[in-house]
Motif scaffolding. Structure first.
Motif, PDB file in Angstrom:
ATOM      1  N   ARG A 165      33.280  47.124  51.679  1.00  0.00           N
ATOM      2  CA  ARG A 165      34.008  46.413  50.633  1.00  0.00           C
ATOM      3  C   ARG A 165      34.913  47.389  49.892  1.00  0.00           C
ATOM      4  NH1 ARG A 165      32.128  41.190  49.581  1.00  0.00           N
ATOM      5  NH2 ARG A 165      34.145  41.075  48.529  1.00  0.00           N
TER       6      ARG A 165
ATOM      7  N   ASP B  49      38.545  47.584  47.058  1.00  0.00           N
ATOM      8  CA  ASP B  49      39.233  46.874  45.969  1.00  0.00           C
ATOM      9  C   ASP B  49      38.258  46.016  45.169  1.00  0.00           C
ATOM     10  OD1 ASP B  49      41.710  47.980  46.750  1.00  0.00           O
ATOM     11  OD2 ASP B  49      41.980  46.385  48.240  1.00  0.00           O
ATOM     12  N   VAL B  50      37.107  46.593  44.881  1.00  0.00           N
ATOM     13  CA  VAL B  50      36.056  45.896  44.127  1.00  0.00           C
ATOM     14  C   VAL B  50      36.164  46.290  42.656  1.00  0.00           C
ATOM     15  CG1 VAL B  50      33.563  45.644  43.831  1.00  0.00           C
ATOM     16  CG2 VAL B  50      34.533  45.905  46.141  1.00  0.00           C
ATOM     17  N   ALA B  51      36.129  45.333  41.775  1.00  0.00           N
ATOM     18  CA  ALA B  51      36.072  45.608  40.342  1.00  0.00           C
ATOM     19  C   ALA B  51      34.620  45.783  39.922  1.00  0.00           C
ATOM     20  CB  ALA B  51      36.711  44.473  39.561  1.00  0.00           C
TER      21      ALA B  51
ATOM     22  N   ASP C  89      32.500  42.811  39.394  1.00  0.00           N
ATOM     23  CA  ASP C  89      32.075  42.045  40.570  1.00  0.00           C
ATOM     24  C   ASP C  89      30.716  42.498  41.101  1.00  0.00           C
ATOM     25  OD1 ASP C  89      34.476  40.569  40.680  1.00  0.00           O
ATOM     26  OD2 ASP C  89      35.456  42.135  41.874  1.00  0.00           O
ATOM     27  N   VAL C  90      30.293  43.685  40.747  1.00  0.00           N
ATOM     28  CA  VAL C  90      29.091  44.259  41.352  1.00  0.00           C
ATOM     29  C   VAL C  90      27.825  43.487  41.007  1.00  0.00           C
ATOM     30  CG1 VAL C  90      27.685  46.363  41.564  1.00  0.00           C
ATOM     31  CG2 VAL C  90      30.186  46.527  41.532  1.00  0.00           C
TER      32      VAL C  90
ATOM     33  N   PHE D  50      27.192  40.998  43.580  1.00  0.00           N
ATOM     34  CA  PHE D  50      26.802  41.570  44.869  1.00  0.00           C
ATOM     35  C   PHE D  50      25.292  41.750  44.964  1.00  0.00           C
ATOM     36  CE2 PHE D  50      30.953  44.141  45.890  1.00  0.00           C
ATOM     37  CZ  PHE D  50      31.646  42.942  46.015  1.00  0.00           C
TER      38      PHE D  50
ATOM     39  N   PHE E 169      24.104  47.404  47.054  1.00  0.00           N
ATOM     40  CA  PHE E 169      25.475  47.897  47.147  1.00  0.00           C
ATOM     41  C   PHE E 169      25.468  49.412  47.039  1.00  0.00           C
ATOM     42  CE2 PHE E 169      29.833  48.467  45.130  1.00  0.00           C
ATOM     43  CZ  PHE E 169      30.536  48.223  46.309  1.00  0.00           C
TER      44      PHE E 169
ATOM     45  N   ALA F 191      27.541  52.289  46.345  1.00  0.00           N
ATOM     46  CA  ALA F 191      28.799  52.355  45.609  1.00  0.00           C
ATOM     47  C   ALA F 191      29.327  53.770  45.515  1.00  0.00           C
ATOM     48  CB  ALA F 191      28.600  51.792  44.198  1.00  0.00           C
TER      49      ALA F 191
ATOM     50  N   GLY G 187      35.695  51.694  43.243  1.00  0.00           N
ATOM     51  CA  GLY G 187      36.095  50.383  43.718  1.00  0.00           C
ATOM     52  C   GLY G 187      35.820  50.104  45.178  1.00  0.00           C
ATOM     53  N   ARG G 188      34.862  50.837  45.761  1.00  0.00           N
ATOM     54  CA  ARG G 188      34.576  50.631  47.168  1.00  0.00           C
ATOM     55  C   ARG G 188      33.117  50.979  47.471  1.00  0.00           C
ATOM     56  NH1 ARG G 188      37.958  55.162  46.701  1.00  0.00           N
ATOM     57  NH2 ARG G 188      36.896  57.137  47.209  1.00  0.00           N
TER      58      ARG G 188
ATOM     59  N   LEU H 243      28.219  46.922  51.273  1.00  0.00           N
ATOM     60  CA  LEU H 243      27.399  45.814  50.773  1.00  0.00           C
ATOM     61  C   LEU H 243      26.397  45.380  51.831  1.00  0.00           C
ATOM     62  CD1 LEU H 243      26.769  43.555  48.703  1.00  0.00           C
ATOM     63  CD2 LEU H 243      28.589  42.217  49.800  1.00  0.00           C
TER      64      LEU H 243
END
Length: 210
Positions: free
Chosen positions: A123, A125-127, A130-131, A134, A141, A143, A203-204, A207
């Protein structure tokens, strides 16, 4: 009508550090204990103490994969056994000058899908906000964050460069295991407000859906 079940509470995964003596990671990071003098290095599967010292600082991703496997009920391989397996698939690249690059996400995800047969995806472009979704319902995740995440009161010079395992969210905070935490509190079930996590988060990540 039956009541709708709410999200499953986070189950705390077993913890693995990227150095075998988790209680001595702070000493290793501070330079008061050489990694090759870690008394538990033989259980890592490294070829020798020098091999262990060279590789361990790059194995945050391997530690996160081992924690994810254990959280799913799979007995994880030894750290260096897994690192070697992932390297054969391109998950780590050793350059001619000896520099080590990795963990590279796509080969690690391919290994997760093919060997322990776990659902996993890269994943980007994750804000940060948003986590929590997930990791709802048992998701995990891995991260990309800056290593300074072990010191939440400090401002990191950049984002990314290190991996942690996020396994839950509670009361506006993310719950995570940090393979290079320098204290017990910063290693296991560390809790960080989403806004603070965002300061370190690149941001990546990887997942593993619940």
């Amino acid at each position: 009508m039956a009541a709708r079940a709410g999200p499953r509470a986070a189950v705390i995964p077993p913890y693995f550090g990227q150095w075998e003596s988790a209680q001595r990671i702070g000493e290793i990071l501070a330079g008061t204990l050489r990694a090759e003098d870690d008394p538990l290095w033989p259980r890592s599967g490294a070829a020798g103490a020098a091999d262990y010292a060279r590789w361990a600082e790059h194995l945050c991703g391997v530690a996160c994969l081992r924690m994810a496997l254990a959280a799913r009920g799979v007995v994880p391989p030894r750290a260096f056994d897994l690192a070697r397996e992932i390297t054969t698939r391109g998950g780590y690249v050793v350059h001619p000058d000896g520099a080590i690059r990795g963990l590279i996400y796509a080969p690690a995800v391919a290994w997760l899908r093919e060997v322990p047969r776990m659902a996993a995806e890269v994943r980007v472009d994750v804000a940060a906000h948003d986590v929590p979704a997930f990791v709802a319902g048992g998701g995990l995740f891995i991260a990309s964050v800056h290593p300074f995440i072990r010191w939440p009161d400090r401002d990191p010079p950049s984002r990314g460069g290190h991996l942690v395992l996020v396994f839950g969210a509670q009361d506006g905070a993310l719950r995570l295991h940090n393979p290079s935490g320098d204290t017990a509190a910063s290693q296991r079930d560390a809790r960080l407000a989403v806004a603070d996590f965002a300061r370190f988060f690149a941001g990546r990540g990887i997942l593993l859906p619940g």
